[in-house]
Design a protein around this motif. Structure first.
Motif, short mmCIF file in Angstrom:
data_model
loop_
_atom_site.label_atom_id
_atom_site.label_comp_id
_atom_site.label_asym_id
_atom_site.label_seq_id
_atom_site.Cartn_x
_atom_site.Cartn_y
_atom_site.Cartn_z
N ASP A 1 1.94 2.26 3.77
CA ASP A 1 0.88 2.22 4.79
C ASP A 1 0.72 3.56 5.52
OD1 ASP A 1 0.36 -0.46 4.25
OD2 ASP A 1 1.89 -1.13 5.66
N THR A 2 1.05 4.66 4.86
CA THR A 2 0.94 6.03 5.39
C THR A 2 1.81 6.29 6.61
OG1 THR A 2 -0.91 5.69 6.93
CG2 THR A 2 -1.47 6.08 4.61
N ARG B 1 0.87 -1.18 0.00
CA ARG B 1 0.00 0.00 0.00
C ARG B 1 0.90 1.23 0.00
NH1 ARG B 1 -2.60 0.75 4.50
NH2 ARG B 1 -4.48 1.76 3.68
N ASN C 1 1.74 5.40 -0.98
CA ASN C 1 1.39 6.75 -1.40
C ASN C 1 2.66 7.60 -1.45
OD1 ASN C 1 1.38 6.94 1.62
ND2 ASN C 1 0.88 9.08 1.17
N THR D 1 -3.10 -0.34 -3.34
CA THR D 1 -2.20 -1.50 -3.24
C THR D 1 -1.60 -1.76 -4.62
OG1 THR D 1 -3.50 -2.45 -1.44
CG2 THR D 1 -2.00 -3.91 -2.61
N MET E 1 -5.85 9.07 -0.79
CA MET E 1 -6.13 8.27 0.39
C MET E 1 -7.50 7.60 0.24
SD MET E 1 -3.65 8.34 2.52
CE MET E 1 -2.15 9.26 2.82
N PRO E 2 -7.63 6.34 0.67
CA PRO E 2 -6.57 5.46 1.17
C PRO E 2 -5.59 5.11 0.06
CG PRO E 2 -8.59 4.22 0.85
CD PRO E 2 -8.95 5.65 0.62
N PRO E 3 -4.35 4.80 0.41
CA PRO E 3 -3.35 4.51 -0.63
C PRO E 3 -3.68 3.23 -1.37
CG PRO E 3 -2.46 4.05 1.55
CD PRO E 3 -3.77 4.72 1.76
#
Length: 418
Positions: free
Chosen positions: A374-375, A317, A319, A343, A339-341
């Motif tokens: 994963d942010t 995942r 970003n 996959t 967002m969400p990032p």
């Protein structure tokens, strides 16, 4: 009246050369026999600027300038430009190789953390020692003592040996001593970067008070262009040991930023040379106009940052985080991708970030790009990936054509009710 006059100052250092390691007794004897001759050759090579020799390094070459009483002079330049060497010469810590310096009055210097402090003495004892070195009587120091301690903010530890102080505490006390013991000339290097924001602001205010209200002279070296611009009417820039420009601060800073931000609008790498690690590798990053590919940008252009990167693992995942910096060093914003990032699978991926026109004011900027998992986990950061300049253009709808202040210039709704 000139309180500082620098004429033709140069500083030369002789670099140590690594001699060939002797493996046998005969080679050792040969090195001993040859060393006087080698040293003689090196000494002869030190006589002229123009001669190139691997053992000669000119930290400063032919520096000339004058500073009037009560002036605040900013000194800027890249790392290794010769700023600290110049200040050490002015502080009489080291002698120039050639040239002469005239300085009228007492000089207080803060060149590095803990300069002039004896580690075994307490903070209070160091205040008296520094004052004595400056030629002050005990009565004069007594009259300033409470003010020095209060400004430094280390009153709880003032009777503790300085060797137990943190670097920030040493800077606080060092600046307070240098600024309050009535020097005619105050020399400050980049040590204020060690202090917190509140203390930096306090120091800048004190330097302004010392120069404007007390008529004392300040030499201020900093990489913080905004601080130099706010504090110093005139500035001097050094480049590779030579004096590049001595002029009004705004002109000197603009020239310095133009030389630093030459416009790296695109970076591209092969897979073998790509910056990254076992998780990600950057293939390219470019900033361009949305309409065409010309390298010059204005406040009226839509811009986009295009990034290509290889993902080395499956099902991550991911970003992207874009950091935009002003030419003076401030981080202006942090922009992250959706967002969400998403996959992503292993392979080559592509992203676009768009800057609308009239968002950024004219000036110099740089971009760093970070790939985040994963942010929360930064996999890799490409620092100072791009640098660019945004220019203003003639404004037909306005009679005023000066420089707009600030870094942003958005076109927001702003009306007058009639």
């Amino acid at each position: 009246m000139s309180i500082i006059k620098v004429e033709g100052v140069s500083k030369r250092y002789r670099l140590g050369l690594k001699e060939k390691q002797a493996k046998t007794l005969m080679e050792l004897l040969g090195n001993i026999i040859k060393s006087p001759y080698d040293n003689f050759k090196r000494l002869r090579s030190l006589s002229k600027f123009g001669e190139q020799n691997e053992s000669v390094f000119w930290a400063l070459k032919d520096i000339n300038f004058e500073v009037q009483q009560g002036e605040v002079l900013g000194i800027i330049g890249k790392n290794g430009a010769g700023k600290s060497t110049l200040l050490k010469i002015l502080s009489q810590i080291t002698e120039p190789t050639s040239g002469r310096i005239e300085m009228r009055g007492r000089v207080a210097s803060l060149l590095e953390v803990g300069t002039g402090f004896h580690p075994e003495l307490s903070g209070r004892e160091n205040i008296y020692m520094n004052g004595t070195i400056l030629g002050m009587t005990r009565r004069e120091i007594d009259s300033k003592l409470d003010e020095i301690i209060d400004f430094s903010g280390v009153e709880k530890f003032i009777d503790t040996p300085v060797k137990f102080y943190s670097s920030g505490m040493k800077v606080r006390l060092g600046f307070s001593v240098a600024a309050h013991l009535d020097p005619e000339i105050l020399i400050i290097d980049e040590v204020l970067a060690v202090g917190d924001y509140e203390f930096q602001k306090k120091c800048l205010g004190k330097m302004e008070d010392v120069s404007k209200n007390q008529g004392r002279t300040v030499l201020f070296v900093s990489h913080n262009m905004e601080a130099v611009k706010a504090l110093c009417p005139k500035a001097l820039s050094l480049n590779q040991g030579k004096m590049h420009l001595f002029d009004k601060t705004e002109n000197v800073i603009n020239d310095y930023l133009q030389r630093c931000f030459i416009g790296e609008h695109m970076q591209e790498w092969s897979y073998q040379d790509a910056p990254g690690n076992e998780f990600v590798k950057f293939k390219s990053i470019v900033i361009r106009k949305s309409i065409n590919n010309q390298a010059s940008f204005t406040v009226h252009d839509d811009l986009e940052v295009l990034t290509e990167f290889w993902l080395e693992k499956d099902d991550l995942r991911i970003n992207l985080s874009l950091h935009l910096y002003a030419g003076t060093g401030e981080c202006l914003m942090n922009i992250h991708s959706q967002m969400p990032p998403p996959t992503l699978r292993k392979g080559l991926h592509f992203s676009t970030c768009k800057f609308p026109k009239k968002l950024l004011n004219s000036g110099f900027y740089s971009i760093s790009m970070m790939i985040v998992k994963d942010t929360t986990t930064a996999l890799f950061e490409l620092k100072n990936a791009l640098s660019f300049e945004i220019q203003d253009i003639h404004r037909e709808d306005m009679h005023w054509h000066g420089k707009f202040p600030g870094f942003f210039r958005p076109d927001l709704p702003f009306t007058i009710q009639v």
